[in-house]
Design an enzyme around this catalytic site. Sequence first.
Site, PDB file in Angstrom:
ATOM      1  N   GLU A 145     -43.903 -23.608 122.386  1.00 43.56           N
ATOM      2  CA  GLU A 145     -43.957 -22.200 121.950  1.00 43.56           C
ATOM      3  C   GLU A 145     -44.501 -22.090 120.521  1.00 43.56           C
ATOM      4  O   GLU A 145     -44.075 -21.261 119.720  1.00 43.56           O
ATOM      5  CB  GLU A 145     -42.580 -21.532 122.102  1.00 43.56           C
ATOM      6  CG  GLU A 145     -42.187 -21.471 123.576  1.00 43.56           C
ATOM      7  CD  GLU A 145     -41.154 -20.428 123.930  1.00 43.56           C
ATOM      8  OE1 GLU A 145     -41.023 -19.451 123.180  1.00 43.56           O
ATOM      9  OE2 GLU A 145     -40.511 -20.597 124.971  1.00 43.56           O
TER      10      GLU A 145
HETATM   11  C1  LIG Z   1     -42.620 -29.994 127.812  1.00 42.54           C
HETATM   12  C2  LIG Z   1     -43.657 -28.987 127.449  1.00 42.54           C
HETATM   13  C3  LIG Z   1     -43.643 -27.733 128.034  1.00 42.54           C
HETATM   14  C4  LIG Z   1     -44.636 -26.808 127.735  1.00 42.54           C
HETATM   15  N1  LIG Z   1     -44.650 -25.582 128.363  1.00 42.54           N
HETATM   16  C5  LIG Z   1     -45.713 -24.769 128.201  1.00 42.54           C
HETATM   17  C6  LIG Z   1     -45.849 -23.573 128.972  1.00 42.54           C
HETATM   18  O1  LIG Z   1     -44.975 -23.229 129.778  1.00 42.54           O
HETATM   19  N2  LIG Z   1     -46.971 -22.828 128.826  1.00 42.54           N
HETATM   20  C7  LIG Z   1     -47.965 -23.180 127.943  1.00 42.54           C
HETATM   21  O2  LIG Z   1     -48.944 -22.470 127.856  1.00 42.54           O
HETATM   22  N3  LIG Z   1     -47.847 -24.281 127.164  1.00 42.54           N
HETATM   23  C8  LIG Z   1     -46.761 -25.089 127.280  1.00 42.54           C
HETATM   24  N4  LIG Z   1     -46.653 -26.226 126.521  1.00 42.54           N
HETATM   25  C9  LIG Z   1     -47.676 -26.521 125.536  1.00 42.54           C
HETATM   26  C10 LIG Z   1     -47.164 -26.389 124.102  1.00 42.54           C
HETATM   27  O3  LIG Z   1     -46.967 -25.050 123.786  1.00 42.54           O
HETATM   28  C11 LIG Z   1     -48.177 -27.107 123.211  1.00 42.54           C
HETATM   29  O4  LIG Z   1     -47.954 -28.484 123.378  1.00 42.54           O
HETATM   30  C12 LIG Z   1     -48.053 -26.753 121.732  1.00 42.54           C
HETATM   31  O5  LIG Z   1     -48.394 -25.418 121.501  1.00 42.54           O
HETATM   32  C13 LIG Z   1     -48.919 -27.651 120.845  1.00 42.54           C
HETATM   33  O6  LIG Z   1     -50.202 -27.807 121.353  1.00 42.54           O
HETATM   34  P1  LIG Z   1     -50.785 -29.289 121.527  1.00 42.54           P
HETATM   35  O7  LIG Z   1     -49.761 -30.100 122.202  1.00 42.54           O
HETATM   36  O8  LIG Z   1     -52.120 -29.194 122.148  1.00 42.54           O
HETATM   37  O9  LIG Z   1     -50.899 -29.852 120.064  1.00 42.54           O
HETATM   38  P2  LIG Z   1     -52.152 -29.674 119.058  1.00 42.54           P
HETATM   39  O10 LIG Z   1     -52.480 -28.248 118.890  1.00 42.54           O
HETATM   40  O11 LIG Z   1     -53.238 -30.607 119.431  1.00 42.54           O
HETATM   41  O12 LIG Z   1     -51.466 -30.188 117.717  1.00 42.54           O
HETATM   42  C14 LIG Z   1     -51.230 -31.587 117.458  1.00 42.54           C
HETATM   43  C15 LIG Z   1     -50.522 -31.661 116.088  1.00 42.54           C
HETATM   44  O13 LIG Z   1     -51.381 -31.066 115.098  1.00 42.54           O
HETATM   45  C16 LIG Z   1     -50.700 -30.023 114.445  1.00 42.54           C
HETATM   46  N5  LIG Z   1     -51.643 -28.958 114.110  1.00 42.54           N
HETATM   47  C17 LIG Z   1     -52.507 -28.312 114.919  1.00 42.54           C
HETATM   48  N6  LIG Z   1     -53.170 -27.382 114.236  1.00 42.54           N
HETATM   49  C18 LIG Z   1     -52.705 -27.431 112.976  1.00 42.54           C
HETATM   50  C19 LIG Z   1     -52.996 -26.731 111.787  1.00 42.54           C
HETATM   51  N7  LIG Z   1     -53.877 -25.743 111.727  1.00 42.54           N
HETATM   52  N8  LIG Z   1     -52.326 -27.075 110.666  1.00 42.54           N
HETATM   53  C20 LIG Z   1     -51.422 -28.058 110.674  1.00 42.54           C
HETATM   54  N9  LIG Z   1     -51.107 -28.760 111.751  1.00 42.54           N
HETATM   55  C21 LIG Z   1     -51.735 -28.445 112.891  1.00 42.54           C
HETATM   56  C22 LIG Z   1     -49.645 -29.556 115.413  1.00 42.54           C
HETATM   57  O14 LIG Z   1     -48.580 -28.894 114.756  1.00 42.54           O
HETATM   58  C23 LIG Z   1     -49.222 -30.871 116.039  1.00 42.54           C
HETATM   59  O15 LIG Z   1     -48.300 -31.523 115.211  1.00 42.54           O
HETATM   60  C24 LIG Z   1     -45.638 -27.148 126.794  1.00 42.54           C
HETATM   61  C25 LIG Z   1     -45.629 -28.404 126.187  1.00 42.54           C
HETATM   62  C26 LIG Z   1     -44.676 -29.320 126.507  1.00 42.54           C
HETATM   63  C27 LIG Z   1     -44.712 -30.676 125.837  1.00 42.54           C
END
Ligand SMILES: Cc1cc2nc3c(=O)[nH]c(=O)nc-3n(C[C@H](O)[C@H](O)[C@H](O)COP(=O)(O)OP(=O)(O)OC[C@H]3O[C@@H](n4cnc5c(N)ncnc54)[C@H](O)[C@@H]3O)c2cc1C
Length: 579
Positions: free
Chosen positions: A396
Site C-alpha cells: 500500500e
Molecule cells: C504480499 C504483497 C501483497 C501485495 N498486494 C497488492 C495488491 O493487492 N494490489 C497491488 O496493486 N499491489 C500489491 N502489492 C504491491 C505493493 O504495493 C508494491 O510491492 C509496493 O508498492 C512497492 O512496489 P515495488 O515492490 O515494485 O517496489 P519498487 O517501487 O521497485 O521499490 C523498491 C524500493 O525502492 C524504494 N523506492 C522506490 N521509489 C523511490 C523513491 N522515489 N524514493 C525513495 N525510495 C524509493 C521503495 O521504497 C523500495 O524500498 C503487494 C505486494 C506484496 C509484497
Amino acid sequence: MAETVKKTGFVQSLFSGLIEKELLKPFPAYGNEEREEMFAVLDMVRRFAKDHIDPVKIDHEHKIPDSIKEGMKELGLWGLIIPEEYGGFTQSDITYNKTMEILHGICSSTAVMYGGHLSIGLKAILLFGTDEQKRRFLPELASGEKLAAFALTEPGAGSDAANIKTTAELSDDGKYYILNGRKQWVTNGGFADLFTVLAKVRQPGEDIVTAKLTAFIVTRDMNGFSSGKEEDKLGICGSSTTPLYLENVKVPVENILGEIGSGFKIFMEVLNTGRLSLSAGCVGAAKAIMPHAIEFALQREQFGNTISEFEMIKEKFARILINTFTGESMVYFTTGLKDNPNVSIAIEAAICKAFTSEALWQTVNDCLQIAGGNGFMKEYPYERFLRDARINIIFEGTNEIQRLFIALSGVRQLSVQLRRYQKELTSDKKSREQQINQIYEVIAPAKENFSFDGFSEKINDQTAMACSLAQRLNEIATKAVLRYGTDIRDMEFIQRRLADAAIDLFGIFTNIARVENLIRNEHHTAHKAILISRIFAQQAKRRINHNLEDVEENQDEDLSKLADMLYSSEKYPFEILDY
Ligand SMILES: Cc1cc2nc3c(=O)[nH]c(=O)nc-3n(C[C@H](O)[C@H](O)[C@H](O)COP(=O)(O)OP(=O)(O)OC[C@H]3O[C@@H](n4cnc5c(N)ncnc54)[C@H](O)[C@@H]3O)c2cc1C
C-alpha cells in the site's frame, strides 16, 4: 504573514504555520447507541476469530480454509462498511478499523484477505461508482458471494504507479475497452471474482506515456482474464498473492469507474483509506503480541530475578507501550476526521501507515528479543508475528514513498506562497542565507498561530512543547523551500527529515487531544495516558530537533558518495587482509 488555505489537513497546516486547534477538540468519541452496536459487532468478530481461525495452521499450510470465508459470509462481515441499500451492514469506519485490529491480532493472513476485499478491492466502487454500478456489483460483494481485489502494481511499475503499461483501447463498435497487460502481486488474486484494475486508455497510435490512467471493473469470467501461480512469501503466508494476465479482455464501457483519466486519483484515494485500516491492523497486532512477552518476562528467571526486573527489558516494554498508544491515537484521531468535508486526511493517513507499521516491527522485534531463544522457535508466536509484520512497511505504498508524500504535500502550500520571494534571492550562498533569515522574520506566522488554550493544566508542558515544535517545523520548512525552491522535489535526505519531524509532531498532537479527552471525562486511565504522552513528547522533541537541525547542516553529499562507492564496486569495497 504566511496565509493558510482551507480544505487542507491538520499536518499541512502545521507545515504552513497554523495549529488547527478546532480539529484537536474533542478527540473523536462515539455516542452510546453507536457504541453499543459497535461493541456487539466487535464481540461477534472476536468470538468468530478466536473459535474458527487457526493462524498457525494457516501459516503452515499457506492457505486460508474456505470455512473461514463461509463463516465471515454468515456473519455479514464481507459487507461490513457497505450501505444497507446495497446489501451491506452499514457499519462505521471505526468499527471497521477495530475489526481489522482484531483480525490482525489473531491472523494477519486472514486480515490481509479481508482488507484486500473491503479496504481496497471494492472501495473504488463504493467511493466513485455510479448508482447503477453499485447496484450491479455491491450486493454480491457485500454478501461474500463474490470477493474483490485491487490491481495496480505491475512488474515495471510499483512505487511509480503512474508508469503502468496495461492498455485499454476502445473497440470499433465503441462498446468495450480491450485491456492488455500484466498485474503483479495482487492480494486475493487467486480466488477473487472482481478486480479494480488501473489501465491506460490509449487512442490508436498514441504513445503510452500520454495515455490516460483509468479505473476499470474487471471480472474473472471475462474472456482473456486469468490469474497465475501463488507467490511463496516470507509472511502472511495464508493470503493469496498472484499475478493477473489480461489478454484482449473486453471490458464493457459501463465498467469504467469515474471519468477516463481520473484513474490515478481514484486509486490514490482508495489507498488513503486503505492505509488507515492497515494502520489499525498494525496497532491490533502489537496489542496481541505484547501479552505473550509480558507473561514470559514475569515468569522467566535469570540471575535470581525475573527478567521483568531488568532495566533493559523494562525499557523495551516502555517503548512498546508508548508506540502502541501513540499509533492508536494517530489512527483514531484521523479516522474521526475522515468524514469531515473540510479536511483532507491524505498526509495523516500516510503518517499513520509509516508510524504504525514501523512501531509494530519494533514491537514484535522487542517481544521476540524478550523471549530470548524461545522467540526464535516456531512453537511460539513471535517469529510468525515478525514475518507477518514486515509486509506493512512495503505494501500500500512503501514507507519511503509515504515519507516523500508527507514532506512534499506538507510543503506544497509553502512552495506556492514563497515563489515570489525566491525570485529575489541572490546567488551568493552566504548572503542568500542572511536574506532567507530576513524573509522569514517578515513572513513568519503570528505567534497566536502556534498556540492553543483551553486544554487541561495537567498537560501544559506538552502543549507548550507542541507549540514551539510546530513553530520550528514551519520555520525550517519555510527556509528549506526558500533555499532549494523546486529542487526540493529531488532532495530526499531533506524530505525524509521533514517527514519524520511531521510524524513525531503529529504523534504529540494526537496524544494531547486524546489525553485531554480522558482528563475531561475523568477517565480512570487518564493519569497513565498523561505519563505515556509526556514521555513520547519528550522523546519526540529530541528526534524532531535532531531532524530539523540536520535539514540545515548535514553530511548529505558525503552520504551520497558512500552509496555511490558501493554502486561502483558492486560489493563491500575493502579486504582487511590486504594490509
Ligand atoms: C504480499 C504483497 C501483497 C501485495 N498486494 C497488492 C495488491 O493487492 N494490489 C497491488 O496493486 N499491489 C500489491 N502489492 C504491491 C505493493 O504495493 C508494491 O510491492 C509496493 O508498492 C512497492 O512496489 P515495488 O515492490 O515494485 O517496489 P519498487 O517501487 O521497485 O521499490 C523498491 C524500493 O525502492 C524504494 N523506492 C522506490 N521509489 C523511490 C523513491 N522515489 N524514493 C525513495 N525510495 C524509493 C521503495 O521504497 C523500495 O524500498 C503487494 C505486494 C506484496 C509484497
